[in-house]
Each structure stands twice: as C-alpha cells, then as structure tokens.
Scaffold this motif. Structure first.
Motif, mmCIF file in Angstrom:
data_model
loop_
_atom_site.group_PDB
_atom_site.id
_atom_site.type_symbol
_atom_site.label_atom_id
_atom_site.label_comp_id
_atom_site.label_asym_id
_atom_site.label_seq_id
_atom_site.Cartn_x
_atom_site.Cartn_y
_atom_site.Cartn_z
ATOM 1 N N VAL A 186 0.722 -1.366 0.203
ATOM 2 C CA VAL A 186 0.001 -0.027 -0.098
ATOM 3 C C VAL A 186 0.818 0.916 -0.016
ATOM 4 O O VAL A 186 1.877 1.254 0.874
ATOM 5 C CB VAL A 186 -1.028 0.046 1.100
ATOM 6 C CG1 VAL A 186 -1.927 1.274 1.002
ATOM 7 C CG2 VAL A 186 -1.785 -1.317 1.209
ATOM 8 N N GLU A 187 0.790 1.983 -0.814
ATOM 9 C CA GLU A 187 1.510 3.241 -1.305
ATOM 10 C C GLU A 187 1.733 3.967 -0.002
ATOM 11 O O GLU A 187 0.844 4.490 0.580
ATOM 12 C CB GLU A 187 0.907 4.141 -2.266
ATOM 13 C CG GLU A 187 1.787 5.248 -2.789
ATOM 14 C CD GLU A 187 1.093 5.738 -4.117
ATOM 15 O OE1 GLU A 187 1.871 5.837 -5.239
ATOM 16 O OE2 GLU A 187 0.105 6.553 -3.799
ATOM 17 N N SER A 188 3.080 4.619 0.312
ATOM 18 C CA SER A 188 3.016 5.787 1.247
ATOM 19 C C SER A 188 3.051 7.022 0.651
ATOM 20 O O SER A 188 2.807 7.242 -0.463
ATOM 21 C CB SER A 188 4.641 5.533 1.922
ATOM 22 O OG SER A 188 5.674 6.042 0.792
ATOM 23 N N SER A 189 2.783 8.196 1.613
ATOM 24 C CA SER A 189 2.831 9.549 1.203
ATOM 25 C C SER A 189 4.149 10.079 1.041
ATOM 26 O O SER A 189 4.186 11.369 0.604
ATOM 27 C CB SER A 189 1.943 10.147 2.044
ATOM 28 O OG SER A 189 2.456 10.343 3.531
ATOM 29 N N GLY A 306 8.383 4.382 -0.665
ATOM 30 C CA GLY A 306 7.146 4.350 -1.322
ATOM 31 C C GLY A 306 5.961 3.400 -0.849
ATOM 32 O O GLY A 306 4.890 3.297 -1.591
ATOM 33 N N ILE A 307 6.508 2.415 0.180
ATOM 34 C CA ILE A 307 5.272 1.435 0.570
ATOM 35 C C ILE A 307 5.199 1.785 1.933
ATOM 36 O O ILE A 307 6.220 1.638 2.935
ATOM 37 C CB ILE A 307 5.919 0.223 0.251
ATOM 38 C CG1 ILE A 307 6.215 -0.266 -1.084
ATOM 39 C CG2 ILE A 307 4.856 -0.904 1.158
ATOM 40 C CD1 ILE A 307 6.613 -1.703 -1.550
ATOM 41 N N GLY A 308 4.029 2.198 2.515
ATOM 42 C CA GLY A 308 3.819 2.382 3.893
ATOM 43 C C GLY A 308 3.328 1.049 4.671
ATOM 44 O O GLY A 308 3.467 1.229 5.818
ATOM 45 N N PHE A 309 2.829 0.344 3.959
ATOM 46 C CA PHE A 309 1.971 -0.959 4.635
ATOM 47 C C PHE A 309 1.909 -2.095 3.890
ATOM 48 O O PHE A 309 2.079 -1.945 2.397
ATOM 49 C CB PHE A 309 0.532 -0.812 5.087
ATOM 50 C CG PHE A 309 0.030 -0.796 6.469
ATOM 51 C CD1 PHE A 309 0.229 0.484 7.212
ATOM 52 C CD2 PHE A 309 -0.229 -1.869 7.087
ATOM 53 C CE1 PHE A 309 -0.092 0.444 8.586
ATOM 54 C CE2 PHE A 309 -0.255 -1.906 8.404
ATOM 55 C CZ PHE A 309 -0.351 -0.515 9.237
ATOM 56 N N ALA A 326 -7.882 0.920 -3.273
ATOM 57 C CA ALA A 326 -8.046 1.985 -4.531
ATOM 58 C C ALA A 326 -9.327 2.955 -4.250
ATOM 59 O O ALA A 326 -9.207 4.042 -4.331
ATOM 60 C CB ALA A 326 -8.053 1.169 -5.798
ATOM 61 N N ALA A 327 -10.381 2.034 -3.986
ATOM 62 C CA ALA A 327 -11.707 2.984 -3.763
ATOM 63 C C ALA A 327 -11.247 3.848 -2.065
ATOM 64 O O ALA A 327 -12.130 4.877 -2.248
ATOM 65 C CB ALA A 327 -12.858 1.847 -3.421
ATOM 66 N N GLU A 328 -10.388 3.478 -1.468
ATOM 67 C CA GLU A 328 -10.079 4.402 -0.313
ATOM 68 C C GLU A 328 -9.153 5.485 -0.604
ATOM 69 O O GLU A 328 -8.854 6.222 0.266
ATOM 70 C CB GLU A 328 -9.778 3.483 0.860
ATOM 71 C CG GLU A 328 -10.643 2.335 1.532
ATOM 72 C CD GLU A 328 -11.333 2.783 2.434
ATOM 73 O OE1 GLU A 328 -11.798 4.156 2.765
ATOM 74 O OE2 GLU A 328 -12.314 2.076 3.110
ATOM 75 N N GLY A 329 -8.762 5.379 -1.731
ATOM 76 C CA GLY A 329 -7.821 6.420 -2.420
ATOM 77 C C GLY A 329 -6.286 5.997 -1.833
ATOM 78 O O GLY A 329 -5.499 6.958 -1.758
ATOM 79 N N MET A 330 -6.286 4.738 -1.630
ATOM 80 C CA MET A 330 -4.782 4.086 -1.418
ATOM 81 C C MET A 330 -4.410 3.134 -2.280
ATOM 82 O O MET A 330 -4.960 2.058 -2.356
ATOM 83 C CB MET A 330 -5.031 3.560 -0.127
ATOM 84 C CG MET A 330 -5.234 4.468 1.088
ATOM 85 S SD MET A 330 -4.951 3.514 2.831
ATOM 86 C CE MET A 330 -5.022 5.149 3.646
#
Length: 371
Positions: A186-189, A306-309, A326-330
């Motif tokens: 899951v992408e990091s910020s 780039g990977i937060g989780f 993806a639906a959660e914007g992640m």
C-alpha cells in the motif's frame, strides 16, 4: 518602595502561565475527538474512557503502542511549521495497533520543550487531534513539559501512546499466513517519519537550507520533507471486515524498511521475495539518493521507498483487496507471494526487531516511471 516578589520557577525558565494558555488554545481540538465514551474534560490528572462497550466482545484483548516522530521535528522547528507533526505521531502510534487487527480506542500525547510557545503547542496538538478524529481515536489526555536548560528554547519532542481492542479470535499475525498468500503493498505518502537522521545528513552536506526552493517538488525543501505520514487505520479496518478472514497479516513499514518489517509478520519457515519492478519509488527518495550519490537499494533498510503498509492476503482475495484499497484512495499492488519450505539461494533478511519470523529479500530493479 518594596520590589514585587519574584516567581523563582519563572526565574528558572518555566512559564506556567504559558502552559495554561496552551491548554486553553488546544481545548476545542481535543474535545472534537471525544465521543460518549470519554468522561471528564480536558486538563484532568487522568483521562477516563468508558470500557463498558467492551461487553459486546466475546473475549476482548487490549492492544497498545507507543512511539514518537524522531528527528523530523527538527525540520518543523527549522521552518516554524508545526501543524503536521501531530499527524505523523498518530500515524506512527495508531497504525501499529491496526497491524494486529485492533480498533483504536484512545490516545495520550507527551510534548517536551525548552520553552512553551502557546500557539506552537496548540498547533502540534491540533494536528494530533485532527488525526485522531480521522482514525476514530479519542485523545483523552496529554502532558506538555517545559525543560529549560535541557532543551533549547526552540526545541521540542513529541511522543504518544494509544490503546485499542481486538476480538481474541480476530487477531492478525504470522500464525494465519499460508503458503501461496499474496503480499500486497500500500503506497506511502513519502518518507513518513523514519530515516530523517539520514535525510538531514544528506541535506546538510549538500548545503541545502530547509527554506530553499526545491524545484523537483514545487515548494520549499522543508515543506516537502514535512509531508505528513499517511493514515491507514480506518481503510485497513474496513478491509479486514470486508474480506471476512482474507487478511492474514499486516506490516507497518517503519524503521528498518520493507524487508525487515515484512519478515516480522511472517511465520518461521516461510519466505517472500519483494519484486522491486512492481513500483517506482516516489521522487523524494530518488532526489535524496541522487544528491547523496547513493543508490535506492542502499537505503532499503532506512526508508519505506514508497510502501507504507504491507498486507498478506489469501490469494483468492487479492483482487478484491486491491480494489477496496483503491476505492479508499490508497493505491495498492502485488509485490510478491509467500512460500514455505526450501527457499531460493542467496541472502534473506530474518530476525528483525527480535522476532525470529520469516525470511524476506528484495529482488529485481525498481521501475523507472510511475507504477
């Protein structure tokens, strides 16, 4: 005419009036995190949380975590911007609780400073409170301590602790992981709140000021490096519920990087190869590595890149998990699979943070552009 009596505590550098003003400025932000479970007001000796809601659990287990933000606060101090550090703190603390599948209940914070600047303290706490609201966590207590002589007048540090609850038979972890499970990233910020000692070393050695314009980011260096930690709490809790047992294990990618943190939540005898070609680390990592004259691979034990989780998911739930996130914007994507038994030859990382779990290594080359 006799001189007015002096306050020896003030002469020693402690301003209790400033501390009281800071509490007044933060009250509304803190109260906004309170639901009916929180008893009492702001400023008590102890926060109270009504635990009667736990009666609905068959066997409730409490989960707890504590952490800080590290040397990222030095950048906030350098550019006098303090309204995002609180989100970093909540992300570091509360999202560790979610790793076991627990729902956060409440949090407390601690701010140590050389001198109380009321508005600055209020900004920090407002950031904490807003992030607590975003994660469904009540901020029920805290402490601001003035330490003159130990910390410089402009210096401060923040820490916090949180408590959550999970049903005993709903705990996530290595014991649930199965052969063939899919590893989803899951992408990091951005940098989140780890590896800032290296960041600051690179920036300082390059002669860059935090107020300098960073052409690659369209803002100042300080603003770019203060990008707050992404909050994963509620999206991950919803994912756990939606997949109905399909989420087996979770890893929060913090200090130690991707391989070390994934290894912690895999069982002994298992292994996973994380494929670098499935994503492109965001520009902040590439720019810093270029300035340092180093490779992204050399920072894999320090930055999240780039990977937060990471989520270990049943193979037949992979597509549903990626779509739900993806639906959660992640943005999320598969980076590998879990294997058991004999593993490929070569070096793997294992035994991180005192946990003798699975074995993990990163393989391949990072993608050049966007995923």
């Amino acid at each position: 005419m006799a001189a007015s009596p002096t306050n020896p505590y003030s002469e020693a550098g402690v301003d209790t009036a400033a501390g009281d003003l800071a509490v007044e400025l933060m009250k509304s932000s803190v109260r906004a995190t309170h639901g009916p479970e929180v008893l009492g007001g702001v400023g008590g000796f102890a926060g109270l949380f009504d635990a009667s809601a736990l009666r609905d659990f068959r066997r409730p287990l409490l989960a707890t975590s504590t952490d800080g933000v590290g040397t990222k606060v030095a950048i906030a101090q350098a550019i006098d911007k303090h309204d995002t550090i609180g989100q970093d703190l909540v992300g570091m603390v509360v999202d560790d609780i979610v790793v076991v599948g627990a729902k956060p209940l409440f949090m407390t914070d601690y701010i140590a400073c050389g001198k109380v600047f009321p508005q600055r303290i209020a900004d920090i706490v407002r950031g904490i409170a807003e992030a607590c609201t975003a994660t469904g966590t009540a901020l029920i207590g805290g402490e601001t301590a003035e330490h003159p002589g130990l910390l410089g007048p402009r210096d401060y540090d923040v820490a916090g602790a949180a408590t959550g609850v999970v049903e005993a038979d709903g705990i996530l972890g290595a014991d649930r992981v199965q052969d063939g499970d899919v590893v989803i990233a899951v992408e990091s910020s951005g940098l989140h709140s780890n590896g800032y000692s290296l960041v600051r070393h690179i920036v300082t050695n390059a002669g860059i000021g935090y107020g300098d314009n960073a052409a690659d980011f369209g803002r100042t260096w300080g603003e770019a490096l203060l990008e707050p930690t992404r909050l994963y709490t509620l999206p991950l809790l919803r994912l756990i519920e939606q997949l109905g047992g399909g989420v087996h294990s979770l890893s929060h990618v913090t200090g130690g990087g991707i391989a070390a943190n994934l290894a912690r939540v895999l069982p002994q005898g298992s292994w996973a190869e994380v494929d670098r070609s499935t994503w492109s680390p965001s520009p902040v990592f590439r720019v810093l590595s270029d300035i340092a004259g180093s490779t992204l691979e050399s920072a894999e034990g320090t930055w999240n890149l780039g990977i937060g989780f990471l989520a270990i998911i049943a193979a037949d739930k992979k597509d549903a998990a990626i779509a739900a996130l993806a639906a959660e914007g992640m943005p999320a994507w598969q980076v590998g699979t879990v294997g058991f038994g004999a593993r490929p030859s070569g070096e793997f990382e294992q035994g991180a943070k005192g946990v003798d779990g699975g074995a993990v290594r990163l393989v391949g080359a990072y993608a050049d552009g966007a995923k």
